[in-house]
Motif scaffolding. Structure first.
Motif, PDB file in Angstrom:
ATOM      1  N   LEU A  44       0.827  -1.216   0.041  1.00 48.84           N
ATOM      2  CA  LEU A  44       0.026  -0.065   0.216  1.00 48.84           C
ATOM      3  C   LEU A  44       0.965   1.125  -0.016  1.00 48.84           C
ATOM      4  N   LYS A  45       1.693   1.321   0.690  1.00 47.53           N
ATOM      5  CA  LYS A  45       2.843   2.522   0.743  1.00 47.53           C
ATOM      6  C   LYS A  45       3.698   2.848  -0.470  1.00 47.53           C
ATOM      7  N   ASN A  46       3.842   1.775  -1.154  1.00 46.64           N
ATOM      8  CA  ASN A  46       4.553   1.847  -2.422  1.00 46.64           C
ATOM      9  C   ASN A  46       3.710   2.148  -3.669  1.00 46.64           C
ATOM     10  N   LEU A  47       2.408   2.038  -3.358  1.00 46.04           N
ATOM     11  CA  LEU A  47       1.455   2.235  -4.563  1.00 46.04           C
ATOM     12  C   LEU A  47       1.545   3.693  -5.074  1.00 46.04           C
ATOM     13  N   ILE A  75      -2.029   7.634  -7.510  1.00 44.11           N
ATOM     14  CA  ILE A  75      -2.239   8.044  -5.932  1.00 44.11           C
ATOM     15  C   ILE A  75      -2.617   9.526  -5.738  1.00 44.11           C
ATOM     16  N   ASN A  76      -2.097  10.424  -6.625  1.00 49.15           N
ATOM     17  CA  ASN A  76      -2.145  11.756  -6.679  1.00 49.15           C
ATOM     18  C   ASN A  76      -3.520  12.188  -7.086  1.00 49.15           C
ATOM     19  N   ASP A 118     -16.663  16.145  -7.424  1.00 47.24           N
ATOM     20  CA  ASP A 118     -16.620  14.666  -7.268  1.00 47.24           C
ATOM     21  C   ASP A 118     -17.676  14.075  -6.517  1.00 47.24           C
ATOM     22  N   THR A 119     -17.701  12.704  -6.684  1.00 47.54           N
ATOM     23  CA  THR A 119     -18.508  12.180  -5.551  1.00 47.54           C
ATOM     24  C   THR A 119     -18.088  10.956  -4.941  1.00 47.54           C
ATOM     25  N   LYS A 120     -18.479  10.637  -3.940  1.00 50.98           N
ATOM     26  CA  LYS A 120     -17.867   9.433  -2.888  1.00 50.98           C
ATOM     27  C   LYS A 120     -18.283   8.078  -3.940  1.00 50.98           C
ATOM     28  N   GLU A 121     -19.504   8.270  -4.742  1.00 50.59           N
ATOM     29  CA  GLU A 121     -19.954   7.130  -5.374  1.00 50.59           C
ATOM     30  C   GLU A 121     -19.047   6.779  -6.346  1.00 50.59           C
ATOM     31  N   ARG A 122     -18.402   7.679  -6.925  1.00 48.21           N
ATOM     32  CA  ARG A 122     -17.529   7.588  -8.284  1.00 48.21           C
ATOM     33  C   ARG A 122     -15.979   7.247  -7.447  1.00 48.21           C
ATOM     34  N   THR A 123     -15.628   7.830  -6.751  1.00 48.75           N
ATOM     35  CA  THR A 123     -14.408   7.775  -6.271  1.00 48.75           C
ATOM     36  C   THR A 123     -13.965   6.594  -5.028  1.00 48.75           C
ATOM     37  N   SER A 124     -15.131   6.038  -4.680  1.00 49.75           N
ATOM     38  CA  SER A 124     -15.213   4.755  -3.894  1.00 49.75           C
ATOM     39  C   SER A 124     -15.030   3.301  -4.698  1.00 49.75           C
ATOM     40  N   LEU A 125     -14.992   3.670  -5.903  1.00 51.78           N
ATOM     41  CA  LEU A 125     -14.462   2.774  -6.986  1.00 51.78           C
ATOM     42  C   LEU A 125     -13.129   2.449  -7.032  1.00 51.78           C
ATOM     43  N   LEU A 126     -12.301   3.535  -6.639  1.00 58.65           N
ATOM     44  CA  LEU A 126     -10.755   3.440  -6.851  1.00 58.65           C
ATOM     45  C   LEU A 126     -10.003   3.112  -5.790  1.00 58.65           C
ATOM     46  N   PHE A 127      -8.990   2.056  -6.190  1.00 60.09           N
ATOM     47  CA  PHE A 127      -8.260   1.510  -5.419  1.00 60.09           C
ATOM     48  C   PHE A 127      -7.420   2.493  -4.580  1.00 60.09           C
ATOM     49  N   THR A 128      -6.820   3.274  -5.374  1.00 58.17           N
ATOM     50  CA  THR A 128      -6.030   4.508  -4.924  1.00 58.17           C
ATOM     51  C   THR A 128      -6.833   5.394  -3.709  1.00 58.17           C
ATOM     52  N   PHE A 130      -8.966   4.255  -1.813  1.00 56.65           N
ATOM     53  CA  PHE A 130      -9.051   3.018  -0.675  1.00 56.65           C
ATOM     54  C   PHE A 130      -7.820   3.271   0.160  1.00 56.65           C
ATOM     55  N   VAL A 131      -6.713   3.308  -0.536  1.00 60.12           N
ATOM     56  CA  VAL A 131      -5.111   3.351  -0.004  1.00 60.12           C
ATOM     57  C   VAL A 131      -5.143   4.625   0.716  1.00 60.12           C
ATOM     58  N   SER A 132      -5.469   5.633   0.193  1.00 61.94           N
ATOM     59  CA  SER A 132      -5.230   6.900   0.806  1.00 61.94           C
ATOM     60  C   SER A 132      -6.030   6.902   2.238  1.00 61.94           C
ATOM     61  N   PHE A 133      -7.402   6.653   1.876  1.00 67.73           N
ATOM     62  CA  PHE A 133      -8.171   6.593   3.204  1.00 67.73           C
ATOM     63  C   PHE A 133      -7.415   5.549   4.339  1.00 67.73           C
ATOM     64  N   PHE A 134      -7.126   4.358   3.895  1.00 67.83           N
ATOM     65  CA  PHE A 134      -6.577   3.275   4.796  1.00 67.83           C
ATOM     66  C   PHE A 134      -5.211   3.686   5.524  1.00 67.83           C
ATOM     67  N   LEU A 135      -4.392   4.425   4.804  1.00 62.00           N
ATOM     68  CA  LEU A 135      -3.152   4.796   5.202  1.00 62.00           C
ATOM     69  C   LEU A 135      -3.261   6.111   6.167  1.00 62.00           C
ATOM     70  N   GLU A 136      -4.176   6.830   5.980  1.00 63.26           N
ATOM     71  CA  GLU A 136      -4.498   8.395   6.678  1.00 63.26           C
ATOM     72  C   GLU A 136      -5.102   7.910   8.028  1.00 63.26           C
ATOM     73  N   ASN A 137      -5.973   6.846   8.053  1.00 60.62           N
ATOM     74  CA  ASN A 137      -6.756   6.681   9.181  1.00 60.62           C
ATOM     75  C   ASN A 137      -6.331   5.996  10.378  1.00 60.62           C
ATOM     76  N   GLU A 138      -5.986   6.602  11.347  1.00 60.76           N
ATOM     77  CA  GLU A 138      -5.471   5.730  12.471  1.00 60.76           C
ATOM     78  C   GLU A 138      -6.578   4.260  13.125  1.00 60.76           C
ATOM     79  N   ASN A 139      -7.702   4.323  12.455  1.00 59.79           N
ATOM     80  CA  ASN A 139      -8.576   3.295  13.146  1.00 59.79           C
ATOM     81  C   ASN A 139      -8.639   2.186  11.830  1.00 59.79           C
ATOM     82  N   SER A 140      -7.941   2.372  11.030  1.00 57.90           N
ATOM     83  CA  SER A 140      -7.828   1.235   9.997  1.00 57.90           C
ATOM     84  C   SER A 140      -7.425   0.054  10.499  1.00 57.90           C
ATOM     85  N   THR A 141      -8.184  -1.118  10.236  1.00 57.10           N
ATOM     86  CA  THR A 141      -7.801  -2.349  10.540  1.00 57.10           C
ATOM     87  C   THR A 141      -7.334  -3.540   9.432  1.00 57.10           C
ATOM     88  N   ILE A 142      -6.626  -4.482   9.803  1.00 50.84           N
ATOM     89  CA  ILE A 142      -6.257  -5.488   9.066  1.00 50.84           C
ATOM     90  C   ILE A 142      -6.615  -6.840   9.897  1.00 50.84           C
TER      91      ILE A 142
END
Length: 210
Positions: A44-47, A75-76, A118-128, A130-142
Motif C-alpha cells: 500500500l505504501k509503495n502504490l 495515487i495523486n 467529485d462524488t464518493k459514489e465515483r471515487t469509492s470505486l478507486l483502489f487508490t 481506498f489506499v489513501s483513506f486506509f493509510l491516513e486513518n488511525e482506526n484502519s484495521t487488517i
C-alpha cells in the motif's frame, strides 16, 4: 471483526475471477521473515498507480445496477473510468486531471463538464482512494489468516451510504474485491476485480481533458 463476518466476506472470492493480470512486485512477495500484514502495508505504501477491469454493482434502495468498468488511476488523484458493459452504457468515460472532471461518450462526442465536483459514489470505486483513506486513518484495521486479509477503513464521509470500505486481498497481494457499506453496514457498491495491475506504466495523456 467477528469470524462470521470474515467468512461471509470470503464468499466474494467465488464471484471474482482470478487476477491473472496482476503484477504486484516480486520484491515484496520475496521478502523473507516478514508477516503477511507487513507485506500488505509495504504494498500500500509503495502504490503510485493502478489499472483494473472490474465488475461493479451499485445497490440502491430501489434497484441494483451492474457494470463492467475499466479504471486507471494515480495515487495523486488522476483517474480514468470507462464503462465497458452493458452495451447501452459502453464508451461512457469519466476523466479527472485533479483540476477538472469531465464525463463523455466517446462514440457520441457528448461532453459534460463537472468542474471539480467529485462524488464518493465515483471515487469509492478507486483502489487508490481506498489506499489513501486506509493509510491516513488511525482506526484502519487488517484481519488476516493464511490465505486472505480484510482491510477496513471508515471514509469519514457525510454521505450515509458511503461509510465503510473493505478490501479483500489474497496471500499473493492480489485485490479480490472492494466493498462500500452504508451507515447500517449494508453493501452499497461492490467492486470485484477481474484484472489488476499494480504500478503500471501509464501514458498521462489519457487524463487530458480537451
Amino acid at each position: 471483526m467477528k469470524n462470521t463476518d470474515f467468512l461471509v466476506l470470503l464468499l466474494f472470492v467465488f464471484f471474482a475471477v482470478g487476477c491473472s493480470g496482476s503484477n504486484i512486485p516480486d520484491v515484496i512477495d520475496n521478502i523473507q521473515n516478514i508477516s503477511f500484514e507487513d507485506k500488505i502495508n509495504d504494498m500500500l505504501k509503495n502504490l503510485t498507480s493502478f489499472e483494473a477491469i472490474a465488475e461493479v454493482t451499485y445497490i440502491s434502495n430501489k434497484n441494483i445496477n451492474q457494470y463492467k468498468i475499466n479504471h486507471i488511476a494515480t495515487i495523486n488523484g488522476y483517474y480514468f473510468i470507462e464503462v465497458i458493459a452493458p452495451e447501452e452504457h459502453s464508451s461512457n468515460v469519466t476523466i479527472s486531471n485533479t483540476i477538472a472532471i469531465k464525463q463523455m461518450n466517446k462514440n457520441l462526442n457528448h461532453i459534460v463538464n463537472l468542474d471539480n465536483n467529485d462524488t464518493k459514489e465515483r471515487t469509492s470505486l478507486l483502489f487508490t482512494n481506498f489506499v489513501s483513506f486506509f493509510l491516513e486513518n488511525e482506526n484502519s484495521t487488517i484481519d488476516v489468516d493464511e490465505e486472505f486479509a480484510i482491510l477496513t477503513v471508515n471514509t469519514g464521509s457525510q454521505n450515509p451510504y458511503i461509510q465503510t470500505l473493505r478490501l479483500l486481498i489474497d496471500s499473493d497481494l492480489n485485490p479480490i474485491s472492494l466493498i462500500t457499506y452504508d451507515i447500517n453496514n449494508n453493501e452499497r457498491i461492490l467492486v470485484h476485480y477481474l484484472e489488476f495491475n499494480y504500478n503500471p506504466n501509464i501514458d498521462m495523456n489519457i487524463f487530458e481533458i480537451n
